[in-house]
Design an enzyme around this catalytic site. Structure first.
Site, PDB file in Angstrom:
ATOM      1  N   ASP A 291       0.835  -1.197   0.000  1.00  0.00           N
ATOM      2  CA  ASP A 291       0.000   0.000   0.000  1.00  0.00           C
ATOM      3  C   ASP A 291       0.874   1.252   0.000  1.00  0.00           C
ATOM      4  O   ASP A 291       1.989   1.233   0.517  1.00  0.00           O
ATOM      5  CB  ASP A 291      -0.928  -0.025   1.230  1.00  0.00           C
ATOM      6  CG  ASP A 291      -2.145   0.865   1.044  1.00  0.00           C
ATOM      7  OD1 ASP A 291      -2.388   1.340  -0.088  1.00  0.00           O
ATOM      8  OD2 ASP A 291      -2.861   1.092   2.038  1.00  0.00           O
TER       9      ASP A 291
ATOM     10  N   ASN B 195     -10.854  -2.841  -5.696  1.00  0.00           N
ATOM     11  CA  ASN B 195     -10.099  -1.837  -6.455  1.00  0.00           C
ATOM     12  C   ASN B 195     -10.756  -1.458  -7.781  1.00  0.00           C
ATOM     13  O   ASN B 195     -10.368  -0.478  -8.420  1.00  0.00           O
ATOM     14  CB  ASN B 195      -8.651  -2.287  -6.686  1.00  0.00           C
ATOM     15  CG  ASN B 195      -7.791  -2.231  -5.443  1.00  0.00           C
ATOM     16  OD1 ASN B 195      -6.875  -3.026  -5.258  1.00  0.00           O
ATOM     17  ND2 ASN B 195      -8.070  -1.277  -4.547  1.00  0.00           N
TER      18      ASN B 195
HETATM   19  C1  IPE Z   1      -5.387  -2.944  -0.395  1.00  0.00           C
HETATM   20  O1  IPE Z   1      -5.082  -1.622  -0.554  1.00  0.00           O
HETATM   21  C2  IPE Z   1      -5.417  -3.619  -1.745  1.00  0.00           C
HETATM   22  C3  IPE Z   1      -4.130  -3.885  -2.337  1.00  0.00           C
HETATM   23  C4  IPE Z   1      -2.973  -3.698  -1.766  1.00  0.00           C
HETATM   24  C5  IPE Z   1      -4.169  -4.446  -3.666  1.00  0.00           C
HETATM   25  P1  IPE Z   1      -6.215  -0.504  -0.725  1.00  0.00           P
HETATM   26  O2  IPE Z   1      -5.483   0.778  -0.825  1.00  0.00           O
HETATM   27  O3  IPE Z   1      -7.130  -0.859  -1.828  1.00  0.00           O
HETATM   28  O4  IPE Z   1      -7.005  -0.634   0.666  1.00  0.00           O
HETATM   29  P2  IPE Z   1      -7.953   0.398   1.423  1.00  0.00           P
HETATM   30  O5  IPE Z   1      -8.962   0.888   0.431  1.00  0.00           O
HETATM   31  O6  IPE Z   1      -7.087   1.496   1.927  1.00  0.00           O
HETATM   32  O7  IPE Z   1      -8.541  -0.408   2.549  1.00  0.00           O
HETATM   33  C1  IPE Z   2      -1.118   0.244  -3.998  1.00  0.00           C
HETATM   34  O1  IPE Z   2      -1.256   1.390  -3.305  1.00  0.00           O
HETATM   35  C2  IPE Z   2      -2.214  -0.746  -3.818  1.00  0.00           C
HETATM   36  C3  IPE Z   2      -2.898  -1.105  -5.075  1.00  0.00           C
HETATM   37  C4  IPE Z   2      -4.192  -1.158  -5.140  1.00  0.00           C
HETATM   38  C5  IPE Z   2      -2.139  -1.467  -6.264  1.00  0.00           C
HETATM   39  P1  IPE Z   2      -2.466   2.405  -3.460  1.00  0.00           P
HETATM   40  O2  IPE Z   2      -2.752   2.680  -4.890  1.00  0.00           O
HETATM   41  O3  IPE Z   2      -3.625   1.937  -2.667  1.00  0.00           O
HETATM   42  O4  IPE Z   2      -1.809   3.688  -2.784  1.00  0.00           O
HETATM   43  P2  IPE Z   2      -2.515   4.737  -1.850  1.00  0.00           P
HETATM   44  O5  IPE Z   2      -3.168   4.004  -0.732  1.00  0.00           O
HETATM   45  O6  IPE Z   2      -3.504   5.468  -2.699  1.00  0.00           O
HETATM   46  O7  IPE Z   2      -1.390   5.604  -1.388  1.00  0.00           O
HETATM   47 MG    MG Z   3      -4.153   2.223  -0.740  1.00  0.00          MG
END
Ligand code: IPE
Ligand code: IPE
Ligand code: MG
Length: 249
Positions: free
Chosen positions: A14, A62
Site C-alpha cells: 500500500d 479496487n
Molecule cells: C489494499 O489496498 C489492496 C491492495 C494492496 C491491492 P487498498 O489501498 O485498496 O485498501 P484500502 O482501500 O485502503 O482499505
Molecule cells: C497500492 O497502493 C495498492 C494497489 C491497489 C495497487 P495504493 O494505490 O492503494 O496507494 P494509496 O493508498 O492510494 O497511497
Molecule cells: Mg491504498
C-alpha cells in the site's frame, strides 16, 4: 543478523498512490515504482530462503477506482509477467495467481492468458513461489470455494473449504506485512491469516527497502506463536511451581 525464517510472507502493498502524489506525479508512476519493490523483495526473500511470498496486487474492491488507473494497473501487470518473465525464470521463481480468473471475474482476457502462460512457464522453478493476488478478495474466494463444494455435494468442513480455496497447496502466511500506515486487512487472506503475525509500517511500498524487510523479519523473530495453546515451557514451569506450592502447603 539472524532471523527466524517464515515459510510464507504476504504483503499488502500500500502507498503507491501517496508516494506519487507526494512528488507531484500521476498515481500510475507510483505503481510502476511499486513493481520495482516487488522485484527487490522477491530477490531478498529468495536469498533468505523464504519459500513463499504473496503480493496483493489488485483487490475485488479496487474496481471502484477510475478506469485509467485500473487499466493502467492491468497493462503494467501484463508487461511485468511478459517482459520480466525471463528474469523471474532465471531467478528460479515459480509464479502462482490467486483471485477470480473466471470470465465472470472480468479481468481482461489478454491478462488472464498471460497469467496462465506465466504459471506454466515457471511451474518447475523451485527457488521461491511468488503468489500474486489479482482480482482477489477473501470474501469472494471463500464464497467461490463454498459454491464449488455445494456443487460437488461435499460438506463444507474446514479441511474441505481450505482445499477449495485459491491458495490450496500454499502454506498459510506466517507474516503479513502492510505498508503505508493503514492497520487493516482490506479483504486479504481472511481465512489463511487466522494465525498470521501482523506487521505494520508507515513506509510507503515504493520506499520499502531491504532494511525495512529486515526490520519486519526481526519483529517476526521476537513473536511467540501459541496457536491457542499454552507453550510447552510455560506449561512445564507452571506445573513445577504448582508442585512446589503444594509441597509448601
Ligand atoms: C489494499 O489496498 C489492496 C491492495 C494492496 C491491492 P487498498 O489501498 O485498496 O485498501 P484500502 O482501500 O485502503 O482499505
Ligand atoms: C497500492 O497502493 C495498492 C494497489 C491497489 C495497487 P495504493 O494505490 O492503494 O496507494 P494509496 O493508498 O492510494 O497511497
Ligand atoms: Mg491504498
Amino acid at each position: 543478523m539472524s532471523f527466524a525464517i517464515p515459510q510464507h510472507v504476504a504483503f499488502i502493498m500500500d502507498g503507491n498512490g501517496r508516494w506519487a502524489t507526494r512528488q507531484g506525479l500521476p498515481r500510475l508512476k507510483g505503481h510502476a515504482e511499486g513493481v520495482k519493490t516487488v522485484q527487490r523483495v522477491l530477490e531478498q526473500l529468495a536469498q533468505y530462503g523464504v519459500p513463499y511470498a504473496t503480493f496483493y496486487a489488485f483487490s475485488t474492491e479496487n474496481w471502484k477506482r477510475g478506469s485509467e488507473e485500473v487499466n493502467g494497473l492491468f497493462e503494467m501487470a501484463q508487461t511485468y509477467f511478459t517482459t520480466d518473465l525471463a528474469t523471474l525464470v532465471k531467478n528460479g521463481v515459480r509464479l502462482k495467481f490467486i483471485g477470480d480468473r473466471t470470465p465472470a471475474g472480468k479481468l481482461p482476457l489478454a491478462l488472464r492468458t498471460i497469467m496462465d502462460k506465466a504459471e506454466k512457464a515457471t511451474a518447475h522453478n523451485t527457488k521461491i513461489t511468488a503468489v500474486f493476488a489479482v482480482n482477489y478478495g477473501a470474501r469472494d474466494e471463500i464464497a467461490r470455494a463454498a459454491r464449488a463444494l455445494a456443487q460437488q455435494g461435499v460438506e463444507a468442513t474446514p479441511e474441505a473449504l481450505e482445499a477449495a480455496l485459491d491458495t490450496t497447496g500454499i502454506p498459510a502466511p506466517d507474516l503479513v506485512v502492510r505498508t503505508a500506515g493503514e492497520q487493516r486487512l482490506s479483504n486479504f487472506m481472511l481465512w489463511q491469516s487466522a494465525y498470521a503475525e501482523l506487521y505494520f509500517t508507515d513506509v510507503l511500498w515504493p520506499d520499502f527497502g531491504n532494511t525495512h524487510m529486515q526490520a519486519a523479519l526481526a519483529s517476526f523473530t521476537q513473536r511467540t506463536r501459541r496457536f491457542g495453546a499454552v507453550p510447552e515451557a510455560t506449561a512445564t514451569a507452571e506445573a513445577t511451581e504448582a508442585k512446589a506450592l503444594s509441597v509448601a502447603a
